[in-house]
Design a protein around this motif. Structure first.
Motif, short mmCIF file in Angstrom:
data_model
loop_
_atom_site.label_atom_id
_atom_site.label_comp_id
_atom_site.label_asym_id
_atom_site.label_seq_id
_atom_site.Cartn_x
_atom_site.Cartn_y
_atom_site.Cartn_z
N ARG A 98 74.22 71.04 -84.70
CA ARG A 98 74.88 69.84 -85.23
C ARG A 98 75.11 69.98 -86.73
O ARG A 98 76.18 69.61 -87.24
CB ARG A 98 74.04 68.60 -84.94
N GLU A 99 74.12 70.50 -87.45
CA GLU A 99 74.27 70.71 -88.89
C GLU A 99 75.37 71.72 -89.18
O GLU A 99 76.15 71.56 -90.12
CB GLU A 99 72.94 71.18 -89.49
N LEU A 100 75.43 72.77 -88.37
CA LEU A 100 76.45 73.80 -88.55
C LEU A 100 77.84 73.24 -88.29
O LEU A 100 78.79 73.51 -89.05
CB LEU A 100 76.17 74.97 -87.60
N TRP A 101 77.98 72.44 -87.23
CA TRP A 101 79.28 71.83 -86.94
C TRP A 101 79.70 70.89 -88.07
O TRP A 101 80.86 70.89 -88.49
CB TRP A 101 79.22 71.07 -85.62
N LYS A 102 78.76 70.11 -88.58
CA LYS A 102 79.07 69.20 -89.69
C LYS A 102 79.55 69.98 -90.91
O LYS A 102 80.55 69.61 -91.54
CB LYS A 102 77.84 68.37 -90.04
N HIS A 103 78.84 71.06 -91.25
CA HIS A 103 79.26 71.88 -92.40
C HIS A 103 80.63 72.51 -92.14
O HIS A 103 81.51 72.50 -93.02
CB HIS A 103 78.22 72.97 -92.65
N SER A 104 80.82 73.06 -90.94
CA SER A 104 82.08 73.74 -90.63
C SER A 104 83.26 72.79 -90.66
O SER A 104 84.34 73.13 -91.17
CB SER A 104 81.98 74.42 -89.26
N THR A 105 83.08 71.58 -90.13
CA THR A 105 84.19 70.62 -90.15
C THR A 105 84.48 70.13 -91.57
O THR A 105 85.64 69.88 -91.92
CB THR A 105 83.91 69.42 -89.23
N GLN A 106 83.44 70.00 -92.38
CA GLN A 106 83.67 69.58 -93.76
C GLN A 106 84.44 70.65 -94.53
O GLN A 106 85.40 70.35 -95.25
CB GLN A 106 82.33 69.30 -94.45
N VAL A 107 84.03 71.91 -94.37
CA VAL A 107 84.74 73.01 -95.03
C VAL A 107 86.17 73.09 -94.50
O VAL A 107 87.12 73.29 -95.27
CB VAL A 107 83.99 74.33 -94.83
#
Length: 420
Positions: A253-262
């Protein structure tokens, strides 16, 4: 036959992750000193808090593990966690009891240490020598996860994520020159969830026209084939950011959040520098950490008690770039995407005067870390070569904050688009 004389075969030992790094000679040596034990239902294999000097591996049956805080785990011989040592940390964090009739391998850790020292074993064995405090155990597991994953990678045993079928089919259709919106829509409609997301996207603030579209074909017409393809890819990727481990799912979930923000920041930056395609920039941002998905999936093979943050972080730091590049090559993505995945954290990369999508990803990542504790350990945006190649104006930290503030609505829209 005395039970102590029952020995495992080399093939039985090779099923366990920490022993897969051993060569044939080392496995034969270990098979000669390891023993197979049996236990009846209800029999205790180890007590909570014990400090014995053995490593246990489950061959057959199921075990119940009870912790001091009354957490209960059940491990079956066909579970992924059964490929790792049982209740490894010492003093033992669990009381382990046979739930069914079980057979297990018992290895004196002194033998593991002797083999590691005398025969040049990799950290695949050494990672399980350590006893005592948690910090030492964590360091051993850091080496264990990274070295075994690298060994599987080099020997072509590593299972990489597959691109979702609907994305593959649309990509092939566009490569074959199919441009008919109804034919493309029929492919998309095989996945009702992505179909609904595509129609929502076509009606969103980014792409919405005067009249709302109500069908997949109408959405494809409004968006065009290339944008449709990029959006379907983005929507399909979401399903890869999943894990059946609660602990690893949090990381996903943290990775998806970071990836979508980038990805959202890449989209907005590409709108400011018109040499880039905004949807392609968004997809490059979404994929830049795809290697970490494979690392987290691989980590499922290790017991939950060993999955400390530093274990994952070490493997990510060592392998994310190489594995990310391999995945995108396997999926047939263009070089721009592969380079962005491999070099997204090469902050000082200097590739001449011509910008590429990796430059966008680097700047987007630095923007995403503003206000985060990690930012103080990274170069300033005006220090990295990528900023001089992009037509974004003068990028000081102050100007970057201004850009983020001015574009916050568009960034929010882009993030919401990826999270439909």
């Amino acid at each position: 036959m005395d039970r102590k004389s029952i020995r495992p075969t080399s093939d039985e030992l090779k099923r366990f992750i920490p022993l897969q790094a051993l060569n044939a000679q080392q496995l034969d040596l270990l098979a000669g000193v390891a023993v197979i034990r049996s236990a009846r239902p209800g029999e205790v294999l180890m007590e909570l808090g014990s400090d014995d000097n053995h490593t246990f591996f489950l061959l057959q049956g199921s075990l119940v593990l009870d912790s001091a805080d009354r957490q209960r785990l059940e491990i079956h011989d066909d579970d992924a966690s059964a490929r790792s040592p049982i209740a490894l940390l010492r003093p033992r964090k669990y009381r382990v009891v046979a739930h069914t009739p079980v057979r297990y391998v018992l290895i004196d850790n002194a033998y593991l240490e002797d083999i590691a020292r005398s025969h040049g074993a990799t950290s695949g064995v050494e990672g399980y020598e350590v006893s005592g405090d948690l910090a030492n155990e964590s360091t051993a597991f850091e080496d264990q996860l990274s070295s075994l994953m690298l060994a599987d990678l080099k020997q072509d045993r590593l299972q990489l994520p597959s691109l979702p079928e609907v994305a593959l089919r649309i990509g092939r259709a566009l490569e074959d020159g199919i441009s008919d919106a109804h034919k493309i829509a029929r492919i998309i409609q095989c996945d009702p969830v992505i179909t609904a997301k595509l129609i929502k996207a076509a009606n969103s603030a980014f792409y919405g026209g005067r009249n709302p579209v109500e069908s997949c074909a109408a959405a494809v017409v409004r968006l065009g084939g290339d944008v449709t393809h990029k959006l379907v890819l983005s929507f399909a990727l979401r399903e890869l950011f999943q894990s059946d481990s609660k602990q690893l799912q949090k990381r996903m979930r943290e990775l998806w959040k970071h990836s979508t923000q980038v990805a959202a920041i890449c989209y907005v930056l590409a709108k400011k520098d018109t040499r880039f395609k905004a949807e392609q920039a968004m997809l490059a941002g979404l994929l830049h950490d795809i290697g970490i998905v494979a690392i987290l999936n691989y980590a499922r093979n290790f017991p939950d008690e060993a999955m400390h943050a530093q274990v994952i972080d070490q493997a990510v730091q060592s392998l994310r770039a190489e594995i990310g590049g391999m995945i995108l090559n396997q999926w047939g993505f263009p070089a721009d995407f592969v380079i962005a995945a491999v070099e997204a954290e090469a902050w000082m990369r200097d590739q001449g005067d011509v910008p590429d999508y990796c430059d966008l990803v680097i700047i987007a990542q630095l923007h995403s870390y503003i206000g985060d504790n990690r930012y103080q350990h990274l170069p300033s945006i005006d220090e990295v070569p990528a900023q001089s190649r992009l037509a974004l104006g003068e990028l000081t930290p102050h100007m970057s904050l201004k850009i983020l503030e001015q574009a916050k609505d568009r960034i929010a829209h882009a993030e919401s688009l990826l999270n439909l």
